[in-house]
Design a protein around this motif. Sequence first.
Motif, short mmCIF file in Angstrom:
data_model
loop_
_atom_site.label_atom_id
_atom_site.label_comp_id
_atom_site.label_asym_id
_atom_site.label_seq_id
_atom_site.Cartn_x
_atom_site.Cartn_y
_atom_site.Cartn_z
N ALA A 262 0.87 -1.19 0.00
CA ALA A 262 0.00 0.00 0.00
C ALA A 262 0.89 1.23 0.00
CB ALA A 262 -0.92 -0.01 1.22
N ARG A 263 1.00 1.88 -1.16
CA ARG A 263 1.97 2.96 -1.34
C ARG A 263 1.40 4.34 -1.04
NH1 ARG A 263 7.29 1.25 -1.82
NH2 ARG A 263 7.43 -0.58 -3.17
N GLU A 264 0.14 4.41 -0.59
CA GLU A 264 -0.48 5.73 -0.43
C GLU A 264 0.20 6.60 0.62
OE1 GLU A 264 -3.61 2.78 -1.80
OE2 GLU A 264 -2.00 2.84 -0.31
N LEU A 265 0.71 6.00 1.68
CA LEU A 265 1.34 6.74 2.77
C LEU A 265 2.75 6.20 3.00
CD1 LEU A 265 -1.63 6.78 5.33
CD2 LEU A 265 -0.86 8.70 3.90
N PRO A 266 3.70 7.04 3.40
CA PRO A 266 5.08 6.60 3.60
C PRO A 266 5.29 5.92 4.95
CG PRO A 266 4.94 8.93 4.07
CD PRO A 266 3.55 8.51 3.60
N MET A 267 4.52 4.86 5.20
CA MET A 267 4.60 4.17 6.47
C MET A 267 4.15 2.72 6.29
SD MET A 267 1.35 6.12 8.20
CE MET A 267 1.86 5.62 9.83
N PHE A 268 4.35 1.92 7.33
CA PHE A 268 3.88 0.53 7.27
C PHE A 268 3.40 0.10 8.64
CE2 PHE A 268 8.23 0.07 8.68
CZ PHE A 268 8.22 -1.01 9.55
N MET B 240 -5.28 -15.50 21.54
CA MET B 240 -4.06 -14.98 20.94
C MET B 240 -3.41 -13.90 21.77
SD MET B 240 -5.82 -12.57 18.00
CE MET B 240 -6.86 -13.92 17.41
N ALA B 241 -2.15 -13.63 21.45
CA ALA B 241 -1.45 -12.46 21.94
C ALA B 241 -0.87 -11.75 20.74
CB ALA B 241 -0.35 -12.86 22.92
N VAL B 242 -0.80 -10.42 20.78
CA VAL B 242 -0.32 -9.67 19.64
C VAL B 242 0.76 -8.69 20.06
CG1 VAL B 242 -2.53 -9.87 18.43
CG2 VAL B 242 -2.10 -7.88 19.87
N ALA B 243 1.60 -8.36 19.09
CA ALA B 243 2.57 -7.27 19.22
C ALA B 243 2.59 -6.56 17.88
CB ALA B 243 3.95 -7.80 19.58
N SER B 244 2.55 -5.24 17.89
CA SER B 244 2.44 -4.50 16.64
C SER B 244 3.40 -3.33 16.60
CB SER B 244 1.00 -4.01 16.45
OG SER B 244 0.62 -3.11 17.48
N LEU B 245 3.73 -2.93 15.38
CA LEU B 245 4.61 -1.79 15.15
C LEU B 245 4.05 -0.98 14.00
CD1 LEU B 245 7.38 -0.28 15.57
CD2 LEU B 245 8.26 -1.78 13.74
N ARG B 246 3.96 0.33 14.19
CA ARG B 246 3.68 1.26 13.09
C ARG B 246 4.89 2.17 12.97
NH1 ARG B 246 -1.80 4.60 12.50
NH2 ARG B 246 -2.32 2.68 11.37
N SER B 247 5.42 2.28 11.75
CA SER B 247 6.65 3.06 11.56
C SER B 247 6.64 3.72 10.19
CB SER B 247 7.87 2.14 11.66
OG SER B 247 9.05 2.80 11.26
N LEU B 248 7.40 4.79 10.06
CA LEU B 248 7.67 5.36 8.75
C LEU B 248 8.47 4.35 7.94
CD1 LEU B 248 8.62 8.96 9.94
CD2 LEU B 248 6.50 8.28 8.79
N SER B 249 8.26 4.36 6.64
CA SER B 249 8.91 3.35 5.80
C SER B 249 10.28 3.77 5.29
CB SER B 249 8.00 3.00 4.62
OG SER B 249 7.65 4.18 3.90
N ALA B 250 10.65 5.05 5.48
CA ALA B 250 12.00 5.48 5.08
C ALA B 250 13.04 4.63 5.79
CB ALA B 250 12.19 6.96 5.40
N LYS B 251 14.08 4.26 5.07
CA LYS B 251 15.06 3.29 5.58
C LYS B 251 15.68 3.74 6.90
CE LYS B 251 19.00 0.53 4.04
NZ LYS B 251 19.94 0.26 2.91
N ASP B 252 15.97 5.07 7.02
CA ASP B 252 16.65 5.53 8.23
C ASP B 252 15.76 5.48 9.46
OD1 ASP B 252 15.04 7.59 7.20
OD2 ASP B 252 16.24 9.13 8.18
N LYS B 253 14.45 5.40 9.28
CA LYS B 253 13.51 5.24 10.40
C LYS B 253 13.08 3.78 10.55
CE LYS B 253 13.03 9.62 11.55
NZ LYS B 253 14.04 10.20 10.63
N ARG B 254 12.88 3.13 9.41
CA ARG B 254 12.37 1.74 9.43
C ARG B 254 13.36 0.78 10.09
NH1 ARG B 254 12.11 0.44 3.85
NH2 ARG B 254 14.06 -0.75 3.95
N GLU B 255 14.62 0.86 9.72
CA GLU B 255 15.58 -0.14 10.20
C GLU B 255 15.80 -0.08 11.71
OE1 GLU B 255 19.06 0.03 7.77
OE2 GLU B 255 18.08 -1.08 6.13
#
Length: 487
Positions: A73-79, A137-152
């Motif tokens: 989903a390329r609409e926003l720069p995040m995942f 179930m148990a869950v763990a989630s992450l929302r982050s910007l997709s730019a490499k310097d933030k994502r990694e």
Amino acid sequence: MTERTGQRHGLFGPVLPLLIAALAMPAIPAVADTAAPRIESLASISKEAPGYRSLDIQSWRTAEGAKVLFVEARELPMFDLRLTFAAGSSQDGDAPGLATLTNGMLNEGVAGKDVTAIAEGFENLGAEFGNGAYRDMAVASLRSLSAKDKREPALALFAQVVGKPTFPEDSLARIKNQLLAGFEYQKQNPGKLASLALFERLYGQHPYAHPSEGTEQSIPAIGIDQLRAFHAKAYAAGNVVIALVGDLSRSEAEAIAAQVSKALPAGPALPKVAEPQAPKAGLGHIDFPSNQTHLMLAQLGIDRRDPDYVALYLGNQILGGGGFGTRLMEEVREKRGLTYGVYSGFSPMQVAGPFMINLQTRAELSEGTLKLVQDIVRRYLAEGPTQKELDDAKRELAGSYPLSTASNADIVGQLGAIGFYDLPLTHLEDFMEKAQTMDVEQVKAAMARHLDPDAFVIVTAGPTMAQKELPPPTDKPRQEPIGVPEH
């Protein structure tokens, strides 16, 4: 212990208020128009589902055995990344609350970082961590910007949190105290007391019987070694579904899934819990000094893969799951003013989850109200829905369907459920297609197959007092519905 998107057992959330609001808002034309915009009524909406976000779901397994579902989903720069483990309270064994404590401790400490440093680490990267534990179930989630310097760096910290938590003693003591304080509060909440008693009677010795958060007897005895052992087996790579949605290529998604999978303990999927046994029907009462009486009725429902899922969803929307206009709301609230709200619902899980009806009413009318609810269910199961009721339910579903994939967070939640319950990748489309072709007899037969008006386990909580006769039904009840429910 938070989970950003919450946990939805049904396909859709409570969208009726959003639909009403949307229908009430006139369209704003882009250019001047001499004709006033026209608002169409719900009855005039086509039975066909409106346009929705088409999902190209890709799926694979990592080398360690984790199932992955991905939507680009390329609409926003995040995942959005969501891990769903078969690590809920049904896996607690003889230590109720173990799954909740383990999940709640994930972000309390990793090597070189305490809970504050972890929180600041995510915040400084513009990332958001979420977690939660439930029965299945148990869950763990992450929302982050997709730019490499933030994502990694966000992924590196997330992998540490879920894969190598240190379970610090001081954090465990704090979380235990929070849970124990919550148990004390529950003693002043008749609705919670009724719910706890209902699940105990409904499930008996089954793992679903005890509350996910444990009990005031079980929590103090749980130690660090138990948390580590539970994490090692329940947070294993073979026991997780990895859902990914966002501004990522397939190769980037594969790299993220591989990184997370490698960070988790090695191990296979845990076995599914056993099927529950049908309980003995009957009524139990909790005497509580309140103005209102809580009424809760339940019986075993279905698992998430039951072939009657669609028919039961529609059937329950008509009975009591769709807010105003349902059989229960019309008869109990609108015609008699006995309650602020009455609701019914199936909660499908790995094995048979509950079907429940709940409401609150004036204490002196509780027995009559309970009988009225039972009579409504009995009549509905015998007669089935009308064609108009089914058509209305289909139109409401068609209108709410786009909201199920309205955001990346919604989509990642759907992917997690599809993977966890081993549903087809075309599940969302299949659900809508099947729902729109369902007829009255199919819905009636499915409801009758799975519900028995004489099989309810019932728990009431409120004062014991002399009862009064119910007011007769009328278009204008002599008494307004009872106020905001007690908590």
